[in-house]
Design a protein around this motif. Structure first.
Motif, PDB file in Angstrom:
ATOM      1  N   HIS A  79       0.896  -1.432   0.259  1.00  0.00           N
ATOM      2  CA  HIS A  79      -0.470   0.152   0.022  1.00  0.00           C
ATOM      3  C   HIS A  79       0.745   0.967  -0.304  1.00  0.00           C
ATOM      4  CE1 HIS A  79      -3.895  -2.182   2.202  1.00  0.00           C
ATOM      5  NE2 HIS A  79      -3.360  -2.736   1.027  1.00  0.00           N
ATOM      6  N   THR A  80       0.468   1.957  -0.706  1.00  0.00           N
ATOM      7  CA  THR A  80       1.184   3.336  -0.115  1.00  0.00           C
ATOM      8  C   THR A  80       1.610   4.527   0.767  1.00  0.00           C
ATOM      9  OG1 THR A  80      -0.461   4.925  -0.913  1.00  0.00           O
ATOM     10  CG2 THR A  80       0.526   3.896  -3.093  1.00  0.00           C
ATOM     11  N   THR A  81       0.315   3.964   1.154  1.00  0.00           N
ATOM     12  CA  THR A  81       0.297   4.675   3.132  1.00  0.00           C
ATOM     13  C   THR A  81       1.447   4.097   3.287  1.00  0.00           C
ATOM     14  OG1 THR A  81      -1.526   2.955   3.609  1.00  0.00           O
ATOM     15  CG2 THR A  81      -1.949   4.930   2.852  1.00  0.00           C
ATOM     16  N   ASP A  82       1.696   2.797   2.904  1.00  0.00           N
ATOM     17  CA  ASP A  82       2.820   1.983   3.760  1.00  0.00           C
ATOM     18  C   ASP A  82       4.272   2.377   3.557  1.00  0.00           C
ATOM     19  OD1 ASP A  82       0.936   0.195   5.882  1.00  0.00           O
ATOM     20  OD2 ASP A  82       1.284  -1.252   4.283  1.00  0.00           O
ATOM     21  N   ILE A  83       4.193   2.406   2.156  1.00  0.00           N
ATOM     22  CA  ILE A  83       5.672   3.228   1.267  1.00  0.00           C
ATOM     23  C   ILE A  83       5.854   4.488   1.393  1.00  0.00           C
ATOM     24  CG2 ILE A  83       6.502   3.599  -1.092  1.00  0.00           C
ATOM     25  CD1 ILE A  83       4.540   1.563  -2.226  1.00  0.00           C
ATOM     26  N   VAL A  84       4.701   5.299   2.294  1.00  0.00           N
ATOM     27  CA  VAL A  84       5.841   6.520   2.044  1.00  0.00           C
ATOM     28  C   VAL A  84       5.698   6.872   4.141  1.00  0.00           C
ATOM     29  CG1 VAL A  84       4.281   7.827   0.846  1.00  0.00           C
ATOM     30  CG2 VAL A  84       2.714   7.467   2.977  1.00  0.00           C
ATOM     31  N   SER A  85       5.077   6.465   4.785  1.00  0.00           N
ATOM     32  CA  SER A  85       5.433   6.018   6.300  1.00  0.00           C
ATOM     33  C   SER A  85       6.723   5.103   6.889  1.00  0.00           C
ATOM     34  CB  SER A  85       4.858   5.615   6.685  1.00  0.00           C
ATOM     35  OG  SER A  85       4.008   4.397   6.335  1.00  0.00           O
ATOM     36  N   SER A  86       6.748   4.510   5.801  1.00  0.00           N
ATOM     37  CA  SER A  86       8.314   3.405   6.032  1.00  0.00           C
ATOM     38  C   SER A  86       8.863   2.951   4.929  1.00  0.00           C
ATOM     39  CB  SER A  86       7.965   2.734   7.004  1.00  0.00           C
ATOM     40  OG  SER A  86       9.271   2.055   7.038  1.00  0.00           O
ATOM     41  N   PRO A  87       9.226   3.933   3.648  1.00  0.00           N
ATOM     42  CA  PRO A  87       9.852   3.740   2.735  1.00  0.00           C
ATOM     43  C   PRO A  87      11.300   2.799   2.643  1.00  0.00           C
ATOM     44  CG  PRO A  87       9.994   6.450   2.847  1.00  0.00           C
ATOM     45  CD  PRO A  87       9.250   5.525   4.379  1.00  0.00           C
ATOM     46  N   GLU A  88      12.042   2.904   3.938  1.00  0.00           N
ATOM     47  CA  GLU A  88      13.177   2.142   3.682  1.00  0.00           C
ATOM     48  C   GLU A  88      12.917   0.128   4.117  1.00  0.00           C
ATOM     49  OE1 GLU A  88      16.196   3.033   3.116  1.00  0.00           O
ATOM     50  OE2 GLU A  88      15.301   5.214   3.211  1.00  0.00           O
ATOM     51  N   SER A  89      11.700   0.452   4.679  1.00  0.00           N
ATOM     52  CA  SER A  89      11.176  -1.100   4.974  1.00  0.00           C
ATOM     53  C   SER A  89      10.578  -1.435   2.922  1.00  0.00           C
ATOM     54  CB  SER A  89      10.027  -1.057   5.582  1.00  0.00           C
ATOM     55  OG  SER A  89      10.729  -0.738   6.854  1.00  0.00           O
ATOM     56  N   CYS A  90       9.643  -0.926   2.136  1.00  0.00           N
ATOM     57  CA  CYS A  90       9.834  -1.313   1.059  1.00  0.00           C
ATOM     58  C   CYS A  90       9.838  -1.632   0.123  1.00  0.00           C
ATOM     59  CB  CYS A  90       7.886  -0.623   0.993  1.00  0.00           C
ATOM     60  SG  CYS A  90       6.636   0.115   2.848  1.00  0.00           S
ATOM     61  N   LEU A  91      10.683   0.044  -0.096  1.00  0.00           N
ATOM     62  CA  LEU A  91      11.512   0.107  -0.861  1.00  0.00           C
ATOM     63  C   LEU A  91      13.091   0.136  -1.634  1.00  0.00           C
ATOM     64  CD1 LEU A  91      10.273   3.962  -1.911  1.00  0.00           C
ATOM     65  CD2 LEU A  91       9.076   1.354  -3.286  1.00  0.00           C
ATOM     66  N   PHE A  92      13.110  -1.019  -2.446  1.00  0.00           N
ATOM     67  CA  PHE A  92      14.937  -2.025  -2.737  1.00  0.00           C
ATOM     68  C   PHE A  92      15.187  -1.198  -4.051  1.00  0.00           C
ATOM     69  CE2 PHE A  92      11.849  -4.256   0.290  1.00  0.00           C
ATOM     70  CZ  PHE A  92      12.388  -3.774   1.332  1.00  0.00           C
ATOM     71  N   ASP A  93      16.211  -1.463  -4.037  1.00  0.00           N
ATOM     72  CA  ASP A  93      17.197  -1.088  -5.410  1.00  0.00           C
ATOM     73  C   ASP A  93      17.186  -2.067  -6.313  1.00  0.00           C
ATOM     74  OD1 ASP A  93      18.223   0.740  -7.043  1.00  0.00           O
ATOM     75  OD2 ASP A  93      20.218   1.205  -6.483  1.00  0.00           O
ATOM     76  N   VAL A  94      16.691  -2.838  -6.972  1.00  0.00           N
ATOM     77  CA  VAL A  94      16.541  -3.795  -7.533  1.00  0.00           C
ATOM     78  C   VAL A  94      15.249  -3.455  -8.853  1.00  0.00           C
ATOM     79  CG1 VAL A  94      17.094  -5.571  -5.596  1.00  0.00           C
ATOM     80  CG2 VAL A  94      14.446  -4.332  -6.249  1.00  0.00           C
ATOM     81  N   PRO A  95      15.362  -3.599  -9.620  1.00  0.00           N
ATOM     82  CA  PRO A  95      14.502  -3.674 -10.994  1.00  0.00           C
ATOM     83  C   PRO A  95      12.720  -3.260 -10.689  1.00  0.00           C
ATOM     84  CG  PRO A  95      16.296  -5.251 -11.782  1.00  0.00           C
ATOM     85  CD  PRO A  95      16.525  -4.590  -9.938  1.00  0.00           C
ATOM     86  N   THR A  96      12.253  -2.711 -10.973  1.00  0.00           N
ATOM     87  CA  THR A  96      11.269  -2.801 -10.108  1.00  0.00           C
ATOM     88  C   THR A  96       9.975  -2.045 -11.337  1.00  0.00           C
ATOM     89  OG1 THR A  96      11.952  -2.566  -7.797  1.00  0.00           O
ATOM     90  CG2 THR A  96       9.672  -2.129  -7.959  1.00  0.00           C
ATOM     91  N   LEU A  97       8.761  -2.532 -11.409  1.00  0.00           N
ATOM     92  CA  LEU A  97       7.794  -2.619 -12.250  1.00  0.00           C
ATOM     93  C   LEU A  97       6.817  -1.616 -10.600  1.00  0.00           C
ATOM     94  CD1 LEU A  97       5.772  -1.589 -14.576  1.00  0.00           C
ATOM     95  CD2 LEU A  97       4.951  -4.348 -14.563  1.00  0.00           C
ATOM     96  N   LEU A  98       6.543  -0.503 -10.588  1.00  0.00           N
ATOM     97  CA  LEU A  98       5.071   0.085  -9.953  1.00  0.00           C
ATOM     98  C   LEU A  98       4.214  -0.170 -10.730  1.00  0.00           C
ATOM     99  CD1 LEU A  98       5.061   1.445  -7.036  1.00  0.00           C
ATOM    100  CD2 LEU A  98       5.841   3.227  -7.661  1.00  0.00           C
ATOM    101  N   VAL A  99       3.115  -0.199 -10.385  1.00  0.00           N
ATOM    102  CA  VAL A  99       1.920  -0.748 -10.806  1.00  0.00           C
ATOM    103  C   VAL A  99       1.441   0.116 -10.057  1.00  0.00           C
ATOM    104  CG1 VAL A  99       0.254  -1.566 -12.450  1.00  0.00           C
ATOM    105  CG2 VAL A  99       2.217  -2.795 -11.802  1.00  0.00           C
ATOM    106  N   SER A 100       0.727   1.911 -10.544  1.00  0.00           N
ATOM    107  CA  SER A 100      -0.506   2.838  -9.126  1.00  0.00           C
ATOM    108  C   SER A 100      -0.986   2.159  -9.795  1.00  0.00           C
ATOM    109  CB  SER A 100       0.637   3.884  -9.435  1.00  0.00           C
ATOM    110  OG  SER A 100       1.882   3.801  -8.825  1.00  0.00           O
TER     111      SER A 100
END
Length: 391
Positions: A93-114
């Motif tokens: 969820h975007t609500t999880d990503i913005v509040s804790s991006p270090e837990s959710c976003l990693f520097d690997v090839p990513t397709l983000l479907v919004s």
């Protein structure tokens, strides 16, 4: 004779009850699916080129994201993509990503479907901004209903991005997301079938025709159930149906302005503690999977709750002929068309229509102003009060 809008009721009936927007946006969905099919057909080349290249990237991570109902679309879509395409996908969820991006976003090839109805929710905007800072090899597939919104503009301002804009009327003006949910779900499902998009488009058109004939009967079943004196409502489903259960729960919660306490779970997970919610004023709605294997687990729980029930009610929602359980308090059966691709997407949108109608009908039964169930503004159609901080 006055033309009916939904469940045998005309527009004036819903307008008098401050529910015309919501009722209209539920009723128009089969028509919008045909508009969606036209768009997908027109843009088949772009969709195939973009996803064909992106899905070939080694080590690709696929993340479906959104907030609220948009996130629940992601939960359904991730399960569909996993089952039907064999792709490892997840929903965050975007609500999880913005509040804790270090837990959710990693520097690997990513397709983000919004997914987003308005395309301007602060968390949706913040998620893409954070992802651009954290991920060097980022691809964006934006599926939104808001023309000219921040997310819609991403297609022209960001590299490696494809934006799919839904039919204009899918940008629901009522409080609850209805048309937007079914259109964005079907768009994502079809897009990931890019190699056979003609089949997906044909299936969407067939679903449109079939569900247009059944929507009134689905709405009448929801109206009947809404008359029951329940104040606890639990939606249950397996696989992609669990994401639908999440969406069903939020629809009835928000449209009853919290007067109905809702929850959701999987058929197997419900026994592990959440089952204690059951009481005489509780209703469980069981979305039966279109997959015969998963459906065995759904039906096992149905039989268990029927055998143990006291004042609580057990409601089954599934394809006609899929269940031999005759002792449920209500069975809501729909017919799906012949589909060229797996029919789980069809089962999802058919069951979604019932969940939407139930939220609407319970809201009416409680005397809530359905189109704006929280007129004092504590909760809003587009979320307010969120600060997205610099990363």
């Amino acid at each position: 004779m006055m033309k009916t809008l939904l469940g045998g009721k005309d527009a004036a009936y819903f307008e008098q009850r401050t529910a015309l927007l919501t009722a209209t946006e539920i009723a128009q969905q089969p028509e919008l699916w045909n508009e969606l099919a036209d768009m997908l057909q027109e843009r088949a080349g772009e969709i195939s080129s973009f996803l064909g290249q992106v899905l070939a990237v080694p080590g690709l991570r696929i993340v479906f994201t959104g907030a609220g109902s948009s996130a629940f679309i992601g939960e359904m879509a991730a399960a569909l993509v996993g089952r039907e395409k064999g792709l490892r996908a997840e929903c965050v969820h975007t609500t999880d990503i913005v509040s804790s991006p270090e837990s959710c976003l990693f520097d690997v090839p990513t397709l983000l479907v919004s997914f987003a109805r308005s395309g301007d929710s602060p968390e949706s905007v913040g998620t893409i901004e954070y992802a651009r800072k954290k991920i060097h090899n980022l691809y964006n597939l934006v599926i939104t209903c808001g023309k000219g919104s921040h997310l819609d503009r991403c297609a022209t301002t960001l590299p490696d991005t494809l934006s799919l804009l839904m039919p204009a009327r899918s940008c629901d003006q009522g409080f609850a997301m209805t048309s937007s949910v079914s259109c964005m779900l079907l768009a994502a499902w079809a897009a990931f079938h890019y190699q056979e998009l003609d089949k997906a488009v044909g299936d969407i058109r067939a679903l449109s025709a079939k569900m247009a004939l059944q929507l009134d009967s689905i709405a009448l079943a929801a109206e009947e159930l809404a008359k029951a004196g329940y104040d606890r409502l639990i939606f249950l489903g397996s696989g992609a149906m669990k994401g639908l259960a999440h969406e069903g729960a939020i629809k009835s919660l928000e449209l009853s302005h919290g007067q109905v306490n809702t929850n959701y779970d999987s058929a197997t997970g419900f026994r592990h503690g959440p089952k204690t919610v059951l009481c005489d004023s509780a209703v469980t709605v069981h979305f039966l999977s279109s997959d015969p294997f998963s459906r065995r687990y759904d039906e096992d729980l149905c039989r268990e709750l029927i055998a143990e029930r006291k004042g609580n009610k057990v409601v089954l929602v599934g394809e006609k002929g899929t269940s031999g359980i005759e002792s449920a308090d209500m069975k809501v059966c729909y017919e799906l068309p012949q589909m060229a691709l797996p029919k789980e997407a069809g089962a999802l949108v058919a069951s979604l229509l019932f969940a939407q109608c139930l939220g609407l009908q319970k809201s009416l039964a409680l005397g809530i102003t359905t189109d704006n169930p929280c007129p004092q503004g504590d909760v809003n159609r587009v979320v307010k009060g969120v600060t997205v901080y610099d990363l």
